[in-house]
Design a protein around this motif. Structure first.
Motif, PDB file in Angstrom:
ATOM      1  N   SER A 148      76.174  51.981  14.982  1.00  0.00           N
ATOM      2  CA  SER A 148      74.911  51.349  15.324  1.00  0.00           C
ATOM      3  C   SER A 148      73.871  52.382  15.719  1.00  0.00           C
ATOM      4  O   SER A 148      74.207  53.455  16.241  1.00  0.00           O
ATOM      5  CB  SER A 148      75.124  50.371  16.491  1.00  0.00           C
ATOM      6  OG  SER A 148      73.897  49.895  17.004  1.00  0.00           O
ATOM      7  N   LEU A 173      78.236  36.562  19.017  1.00  0.00           N
ATOM      8  CA  LEU A 173      77.170  35.666  18.560  1.00  0.00           C
ATOM      9  C   LEU A 173      77.699  34.483  17.758  1.00  0.00           C
ATOM     10  O   LEU A 173      77.349  33.327  18.067  1.00  0.00           O
ATOM     11  CB  LEU A 173      76.124  36.442  17.769  1.00  0.00           C
ATOM     12  CG  LEU A 173      75.083  37.201  18.613  1.00  0.00           C
ATOM     13  CD1 LEU A 173      75.692  38.427  19.285  1.00  0.00           C
ATOM     14  CD2 LEU A 173      73.907  37.634  17.752  1.00  0.00           C
ATOM     15  N   GLY A 220      79.150  42.584  17.240  1.00  0.00           N
ATOM     16  CA  GLY A 220      78.321  41.386  17.303  1.00  0.00           C
ATOM     17  C   GLY A 220      79.141  40.115  17.240  1.00  0.00           C
ATOM     18  O   GLY A 220      78.606  39.035  16.967  1.00  0.00           O
ATOM     19  N   GLN A 236      78.922  49.173  17.819  1.00  0.00           N
ATOM     20  CA  GLN A 236      78.451  47.898  18.339  1.00  0.00           C
ATOM     21  C   GLN A 236      79.296  46.768  17.759  1.00  0.00           C
ATOM     22  O   GLN A 236      79.703  46.809  16.590  1.00  0.00           O
ATOM     23  CB  GLN A 236      76.987  47.688  17.963  1.00  0.00           C
ATOM     24  CG  GLN A 236      76.329  46.477  18.613  1.00  0.00           C
ATOM     25  CD  GLN A 236      74.859  46.376  18.218  1.00  0.00           C
ATOM     26  OE1 GLN A 236      74.552  45.956  17.099  1.00  0.00           O
ATOM     27  NE2 GLN A 236      73.959  46.755  19.115  1.00  0.00           N
ATOM     28  N   PHE A 256      75.217  41.350  22.001  1.00  0.00           N
ATOM     29  CA  PHE A 256      75.955  42.456  21.386  1.00  0.00           C
ATOM     30  C   PHE A 256      76.728  43.211  22.457  1.00  0.00           C
ATOM     31  O   PHE A 256      76.299  43.292  23.618  1.00  0.00           O
ATOM     32  CB  PHE A 256      75.004  43.423  20.680  1.00  0.00           C
ATOM     33  CG  PHE A 256      74.331  42.843  19.474  1.00  0.00           C
ATOM     34  CD1 PHE A 256      75.029  42.670  18.287  1.00  0.00           C
ATOM     35  CD2 PHE A 256      72.995  42.469  19.522  1.00  0.00           C
ATOM     36  CE1 PHE A 256      74.415  42.129  17.175  1.00  0.00           C
ATOM     37  CE2 PHE A 256      72.371  41.930  18.412  1.00  0.00           C
ATOM     38  CZ  PHE A 256      73.079  41.753  17.231  1.00  0.00           C
TER      39      PHE A 256
END
Length: 566
Positions: free
Chosen positions: A30, A41, A38, A36, A77
């Motif tokens: 990232s 989400l 994610g 990172q 994140f």
């Protein structure tokens, strides 16, 4: 060696505890952190919780001691900053490994890579470039990863045009050998006679019959055409620096005596039926624009065979006789439907059993500045040999201006390596499925994502070691931000190659190498090497050495050389 995998493993247990089941942490590099995730989400809706809340619980549960520091960012994140100690430890491990942390595969395959495939009695043109360059990179990479690679150069060396060419050779008599040396002129003259002279056309058609029936005189003339063409192809391959050899030629003629058995076997399995006089296969799931089943013509109405029969015979041979478990066909995107049909028929025939894959590794076209297919100024096809010669001339002029002290022999070598490398890199750095515009200025630039920029980075490191004298690399230390950034790039080589070996998306490898060269440039500008204190100097020399080795290996897998001076 694979930080993404390590971080994913550490987060997976935490995500599973929070979500009540297995969750892919989806850890990626990232711009906002080292890595990172994610994954919080998409979990929000299923769990009925805010993604930041989910991410915070994952961070609290994750065992990242000694590996990374995690924090929640943005809408949910998980940002991961790898510890300096782990980066240094992994960099030292990679530096001590001759393979730069890249393991030999534990599941070796026998891979047939079908690429280049020019036509006998015709000069190679720019249209052959992508197949040859991408195919060679695939063969080199898969071989280095530990697979058994069989290179197959499927020459167009059989069929009706050879009646015309052989008959023209007969007409020329003793002058034929010299005429064949100019393949383009030879083919064009034969074509002109075929179109204009009915008697010559009749003789050419009879010559096809003689060739296919095994007439010795005709076969001897055919072999002369093939031999001249193969010598020419090998000269082009040598200039381009690809690994194809004479042993890799496996033309359409190789399968001529297998075509009848292909038809017999397919027919015996009930896969063929007559359509408009031709013998066709109609694999399930393929329809034309009119909604009717789409045929693969295996034998034409006149009893002759086309590309489909030859491709089926080649596929069957590669699986049954060569023992291939992965088949790669480096052919342009317009042939997508053809290969889908061939693979479908082969599967229905049992020639592609479980555990054997066939892949059409497709690619786009090379365009001129006008956005159309690349042509000469006169509107003709660009000959590959002439394109390569121009690349060498342009690169030699560039090298002479930048390094005037190079002697003529060194200048010639550098010009060749940089010129051909620039063409290859421009091709490989583009997503192979896309078209790209051929631009001399861009591909030969010493800045930006180009072959010369990476070669220059390698040459600059070579210069450092020429000046270093007895100073030697030592353990890697991570104390400055540019050192850290460079080391982090260096330990990411293995996962990039692993992905490239699966997808054959070489623009991802070139992107990695460009990122590495950029990180080295920032390190070089901000972290003095030779004037640093001994322990720091040894560490920075180790980073320089590891960068050079990684650039050299990465470019070598792409078929691009790394001169010490540029």
């Amino acid at each position: 060696m694979n930080l993404e995998a390590l971080l994913s493993d550490r987060l997976a247990a935490a995500f599973a505890a929070v979500a009540g089941g297995d969750v892919d942490p989806a850890v990626r590099r990232s711009q906002h952190a080292d890595f990172q995730s994610g994954a919080a989400l998409p979990l929000a809706r299923r769990l009925g919780r805010a993604p930041r809340e989910i991410a915070a619980e994952v961070v609290a549960r994750a065992d990242l001691a000694g590996v990374a520091v995690a924090e929640v960012s943005g809408p949910g994140f998980v940002n991961l900053a790898v510890t300096d100690e782990l980066i240094a430890d992994l960099a030292n491990t990679v530096a001590a490994d001759p393979r730069l942390g890249v393991p030999v595969t534990g599941k070796p395959e026998t891979v047939v890579v079908d690429y280049s495939a020019p036509n006998v009695a015709k000069e190679m043109h720019v249209g052959h470039l992508r197949s040859t360059v991408i195919g060679d990179a695939a063969a080199r990479l898969l071989e280095w990863l530990g697979h058994t690679v069989i290179r197959a150069n499927h020459l167009g060396d059989w069929g009706t045009p050879f009646g015309m060419l052989i008959e023209h050779l007969v007409d020329l008599g003793d002058a034929g050998e010299g005429s064949v040396a100019d393949l383009t002129a030879f083919y064009q003259a034969a074509r002109l006679k075929f179109d204009a002279d009915p008697e010559f056309k009749r003789r050419a058609q009879l010559r096809v019959v003689a060739l296919q029936s095994g007439d010795e005189e005709t076969l001897g003339l055919w072999r002369r055409l093939v031999a001249v063409s193969e010598r020419y192809f090998l000269a082009v391959y040598d200039l381009l620096g690809v690994s194809l050899t004479a042993a890799d030629f496996a033309g359409e003629s190789s399968y001529h005596d297998q075509l009848d058995s292909v038809v017999a076997e397919l027919d015996g399995k009930g896969l063929l039926r007559v359509s408009d006089g031709a013998l066709c296969a109609f694999p399930a799931g393929f329809t034309g624009r009119d909604g009717e089943p789409l045929p693969l013509i295996v034998r034409k109405g006149d009893g002759g065979y086309g590309y489909a029969a030859t491709d089926l015979a080649a596929l069957r041979h590669r699986v049954r006789t060569l023992g291939a478990t992965r088949l790669l066909y480096l052919v342009g995107s317009p042939q997508r439907t053809h290969f889908q049909l061939v693979f479908a028929v082969a599967r229905e025939a049992g020639w592609l059993p479980g555990g054997v894959s066939a892949e059409h590794v497709e690619f786009g076209s090379i365009l001129g500045a006008d956005g159309r297919m690349l042509k000469t100024r006169a509107g003709g096809t660009v000959k590959l040999a002439e394109l390569l010669d121009e690349a060498v001339q342009r690169a030699s002029a560039l090298a002479a201006a930048k390094t005037p002290e190079l002697d003529p022999a060194a200048l010639d070598r550098v010009g060749r390596l940089v010129g051909t490398g620039a063409i290859k890199y421009a091709d490989l750095s583009t997503d192979r499925r896309s078209d790209y515009v051929f631009d001399w200025d861009r591909m030969l630039a010493l800045t930006g994502n180009t072959g010369p920029y990476l070669q220059y980075a390698y040459a600059r490191i070579s210069s450092i070691f020429r000046k270093a004298g007895d100073a030697a690399p030592g353990p890697v230390l991570v104390t400055e931000a540019p050192e850290r950034a460079l080391a982090l790039e260096l330990i990411g080589f293995a996962p990039v190659l692993d992905e490239a070996g699966r997808s054959l998306d070489f623009h991802r490898l070139t992107g990695y190498l460009y990122g590495l060269a950029t990180a080295f440039s920032a390190f070089y500008e901000r972290c003095p090497v030779l004037t640093a204190p001994p322990e720091v100097r040894a560490s920075r020399l180790a980073l320089c050495d590891l960068t050079a080795r990684t650039l050299r290996q990465g470019l070598e897998l792409l078929g691009i050389a790394t001169p010490d001076r540029l």
